[in-house]
Design a protein around this motif. Structure first.
Motif, PDB file in Angstrom:
ATOM      1  N   LEU A   2      -1.697   9.351   4.559  1.00  0.00           N
ATOM      2  CA  LEU A   2      -2.512   8.343   3.874  1.00  0.00           C
ATOM      3  C   LEU A   2      -1.642   7.179   3.401  1.00  0.00           C
ATOM      4  O   LEU A   2      -2.023   6.010   3.520  1.00  0.00           O
ATOM      5  CB  LEU A   2      -3.233   8.975   2.676  1.00  0.00           C
ATOM      6  N   HIS A   3      -0.476   7.504   2.883  1.00  0.00           N
ATOM      7  CA  HIS A   3       0.428   6.466   2.386  1.00  0.00           C
ATOM      8  C   HIS A   3       0.880   5.538   3.509  1.00  0.00           C
ATOM      9  O   HIS A   3       0.933   4.307   3.343  1.00  0.00           O
ATOM     10  CB  HIS A   3       1.643   7.121   1.729  1.00  0.00           C
ATOM     11  N   ASP A   4       1.190   6.116   4.661  1.00  0.00           N
ATOM     12  CA  ASP A   4       1.745   5.323   5.762  1.00  0.00           C
ATOM     13  C   ASP A   4       0.683   4.576   6.560  1.00  0.00           C
ATOM     14  O   ASP A   4       1.000   3.584   7.231  1.00  0.00           O
ATOM     15  CB  ASP A   4       2.527   6.237   6.715  1.00  0.00           C
ATOM     16  N   LYS A  19      -0.409   2.025   0.575  1.00  0.00           N
ATOM     17  CA  LYS A  19       0.971   1.884   1.036  1.00  0.00           C
ATOM     18  C   LYS A  19       1.937   1.465  -0.072  1.00  0.00           C
ATOM     19  O   LYS A  19       3.102   1.874  -0.090  1.00  0.00           O
ATOM     20  CB  LYS A  19       1.026   0.879   2.192  1.00  0.00           C
ATOM     21  N   ASN A  20       1.460   0.668  -1.009  1.00  0.00           N
ATOM     22  CA  ASN A  20       2.348   0.132  -2.043  1.00  0.00           C
ATOM     23  C   ASN A  20       2.421   0.999  -3.303  1.00  0.00           C
ATOM     24  O   ASN A  20       3.048   0.613  -4.292  1.00  0.00           O
ATOM     25  CB  ASN A  20       1.899  -1.282  -2.428  1.00  0.00           C
ATOM     26  N   THR A  21       1.765   2.143  -3.263  1.00  0.00           N
ATOM     27  CA  THR A  21       1.792   3.064  -4.408  1.00  0.00           C
ATOM     28  C   THR A  21       2.526   4.336  -4.014  1.00  0.00           C
ATOM     29  O   THR A  21       2.285   4.892  -2.939  1.00  0.00           O
ATOM     30  CB  THR A  21       0.362   3.429  -4.863  1.00  0.00           C
ATOM     31  N   ASP A  22       3.418   4.791  -4.871  1.00  0.00           N
ATOM     32  CA  ASP A  22       4.131   6.036  -4.597  1.00  0.00           C
ATOM     33  C   ASP A  22       3.139   7.202  -4.588  1.00  0.00           C
ATOM     34  O   ASP A  22       2.233   7.252  -5.434  1.00  0.00           O
ATOM     35  CB  ASP A  22       5.201   6.271  -5.667  1.00  0.00           C
ATOM     36  N   VAL A  23       3.309   8.110  -3.644  1.00  0.00           N
ATOM     37  CA  VAL A  23       2.394   9.247  -3.508  1.00  0.00           C
ATOM     38  C   VAL A  23       2.262  10.006  -4.823  1.00  0.00           C
ATOM     39  O   VAL A  23       1.165  10.441  -5.203  1.00  0.00           O
ATOM     40  CB  VAL A  23       2.874  10.200  -2.386  1.00  0.00           C
ATOM     41  N   HIS A  24       3.352  10.177  -5.533  1.00  0.00           N
ATOM     42  CA  HIS A  24       3.346  10.944  -6.781  1.00  0.00           C
ATOM     43  C   HIS A  24       2.442  10.304  -7.840  1.00  0.00           C
ATOM     44  O   HIS A  24       1.980  10.986  -8.765  1.00  0.00           O
ATOM     45  CB  HIS A  24       4.773  11.069  -7.318  1.00  0.00           C
ATOM     46  N   ASP A  25       2.167   9.005  -7.674  1.00  0.00           N
ATOM     47  CA  ASP A  25       1.371   8.279  -8.667  1.00  0.00           C
ATOM     48  C   ASP A  25      -0.096   8.135  -8.271  1.00  0.00           C
ATOM     49  O   ASP A  25      -0.867   7.480  -8.981  1.00  0.00           O
ATOM     50  CB  ASP A  25       1.971   6.886  -8.897  1.00  0.00           C
ATOM     51  N   TYR A  26      -0.495   8.740  -7.157  1.00  0.00           N
ATOM     52  CA  TYR A  26      -1.902   8.663  -6.757  1.00  0.00           C
ATOM     53  C   TYR A  26      -2.774   9.324  -7.822  1.00  0.00           C
ATOM     54  O   TYR A  26      -2.426  10.373  -8.373  1.00  0.00           O
ATOM     55  CB  TYR A  26      -2.134   9.372  -5.425  1.00  0.00           C
ATOM     56  N   ASN A  27      -3.935   8.714  -8.065  1.00  0.00           N
ATOM     57  CA  ASN A  27      -4.874   9.250  -9.045  1.00  0.00           C
ATOM     58  C   ASN A  27      -5.856  10.190  -8.355  1.00  0.00           C
ATOM     59  O   ASN A  27      -6.167  10.021  -7.168  1.00  0.00           O
ATOM     60  CB  ASN A  27      -5.627   8.104  -9.726  1.00  0.00           C
ATOM     61  N   ILE A  28      -6.372  11.152  -9.098  1.00  0.00           N
ATOM     62  CA  ILE A  28      -7.311  12.109  -8.518  1.00  0.00           C
ATOM     63  C   ILE A  28      -8.580  11.428  -8.006  1.00  0.00           C
ATOM     64  O   ILE A  28      -9.285  11.958  -7.146  1.00  0.00           O
ATOM     65  CB  ILE A  28      -7.660  13.213  -9.541  1.00  0.00           C
ATOM     66  N   SER A  29      -8.867  10.232  -8.506  1.00  0.00           N
ATOM     67  CA  SER A  29     -10.042   9.487  -8.037  1.00  0.00           C
ATOM     68  C   SER A  29      -9.948   9.183  -6.543  1.00  0.00           C
ATOM     69  O   SER A  29     -10.966   8.939  -5.887  1.00  0.00           O
ATOM     70  CB  SER A  29     -10.197   8.184  -8.830  1.00  0.00           C
ATOM     71  N   LEU A  30      -8.731   9.220  -6.007  1.00  0.00           N
ATOM     72  CA  LEU A  30      -8.545   8.992  -4.571  1.00  0.00           C
ATOM     73  C   LEU A  30      -9.355   9.995  -3.754  1.00  0.00           C
ATOM     74  O   LEU A  30      -9.924   9.648  -2.709  1.00  0.00           O
ATOM     75  CB  LEU A  30      -7.058   9.111  -4.220  1.00  0.00           C
TER      76      LEU A  30
END
Length: 352
Positions: free
Chosen positions: A60-62, A68-79
């Motif tokens: 998803l990140h790539d 792309k501009n957000t670190d995976v560790h910082d993804y919110n559960i709303s995703l």
């Protein structure tokens, strides 16, 4: 001095550390999921889930410009609520063939199914606990897997394999020299696996005091971490007795004193070493079948079912939590058993 950890405890410690490392590469909210499933899954299962989810979120990140501009560790559960079933389906399609580090990576149905099940498990947990509103993963069809025929050794192949172990009949001079030193151990180990159906992880985890000759049984730690007793027959008992006479005169390295099966370095034998050992001896009886420690387990399960015709007993002895798992693996044998019983009940006496 602290008590020495058992093999199972040491593996749990290693797996816990590995899972924590993996969690650093996952969204923070995933920690809640892994804590939630801890009581009902093994550490190895959670590690496998974490690896699969890491691949999903990295994809998803790539491939998603918004992420792309957000670190995976910082993804919110709303995703998870924002994703659609088509997003997951696109990921599944991507898994079939993609490039990584200059290499082409291919995943087939069985691997894709496992990765999708990891995603579905995560979604199910958060949806059940009302932390998300939607569960698109449930809309994605799981690939159908064609069940393969059970690969196992035939009765004559088992006998030939054990004869070759006992006599040191191996392909190379180096192997034959090693067999002179370790043949007693190898014979005991393979006889034990073929005579009880224990998993390779259960086998290498055995300590000397786990062998109970008075009751003809061994104590193993099953998948899930619970202890169980597995009974062995006279042939297994004989080889274990022979090996223990040798083992008790071997000084193991510090930290490995309790291990039943030792390597040539006097350390606890590891899973990889047993896999190599099985392959080495199996090649003396068949080069067509790919024989692994798990195939020895299948061999025992097949033989036990053919002798007892009791699928519930086979499930219990093999440590299957669900008899349907056993039934699936031995479906052909169960069907043949039903077919052979078609004339077992007579309705009328045959007339002369």
């Amino acid at each position: 001095m602290a008590d020495e950890l058992t093999y199972s405890e040491e593996q749990n410690r290693i797996n816990t550390a590995k899972l924590r490392t993996l969690l650093n590469d996952l969204p923070k909210f995933c920690s809640t999921y892994f804590r939630g499933i801890e009581q009902n899954t093994s550490a190895r299962t959670r590690i496998a889930y974490a690896i699969d989810l890491k691949g999903f979120f990295n994809y998803l990140h790539d491939n998603n410009p918004v992420l792309k501009n957000t670190d995976v560790h910082d993804y919110n559960i709303s995703l998870l609520d924002e994703l659609q079933a088509t997003d997951i389906e696109e990921y599944i399609d991507y898994l079939r063939l993609y490039e990584k580090d200059g290499k082409s990576i291919t995943n087939y149905e069985r691997s894709i199914k496992r990765k999708l099940c990891s995603i579905r498990s995560m979604y199910k947990y958060f949806h059940t606990h009302q932390l998300i509103d939607h569960n698109p993963a449930i809309q994605v069809n799981i690939p159908k897997i064609r069940e393969k025929a059970i690969v196992r050794l035939e009765v004559n192949e088992v006998a030939e394999l054990l004869d070759n172990v006992e006599e040191g009949n191996l392909a190379t001079q180096r192997q034959r020299e090693a067999a002179k030193k370790l043949g007693c151990r190898d014979l005991a180990l393979l006889t034990l696996m073929l005579g009880t159906g224990i998993r390779v992880s259960e086998c290498v985890g055995l300590d000397i005091n786990d062998v109970d000759f008075d009751n003809s049984r061994i104590k193993v730690v099953r998948k899930g971490g619970y202890e169980a007793y597995v009974y062995f027959g006279d042939e297994v008992e004989e080889q274990l007795h022979n090996y223990l006479e040798e083992r008790l005169h071997t000084t193991a390295l510090t930290g490995h004193e309790n291990a039943l099966f030792l390597s040539s370095q006097r350390k606890r034998l590891c899973v990889r070493s047993v896999e190599k050992l099985v392959k080495k001896y199996a090649n003396t009886v068949t080069t067509v079948k790919h024989i692994t420690p798990h195939k020895l387990r299948s061999t025992y399960g097949t033989n036990l079912y053919q002798e007892t015709k009791d699928i519930y007993l086979v499930a219990d002895v093999l440590g299957h939590a669900d008899v349907n798992t056993t039934r699936k693996h031995y479906a052909d044998l169960v069907e043949e058993n039903k077919r052979s019983a078609r004339n077992a009940v007579s309705l009328r006496e045959k007339r002369k």
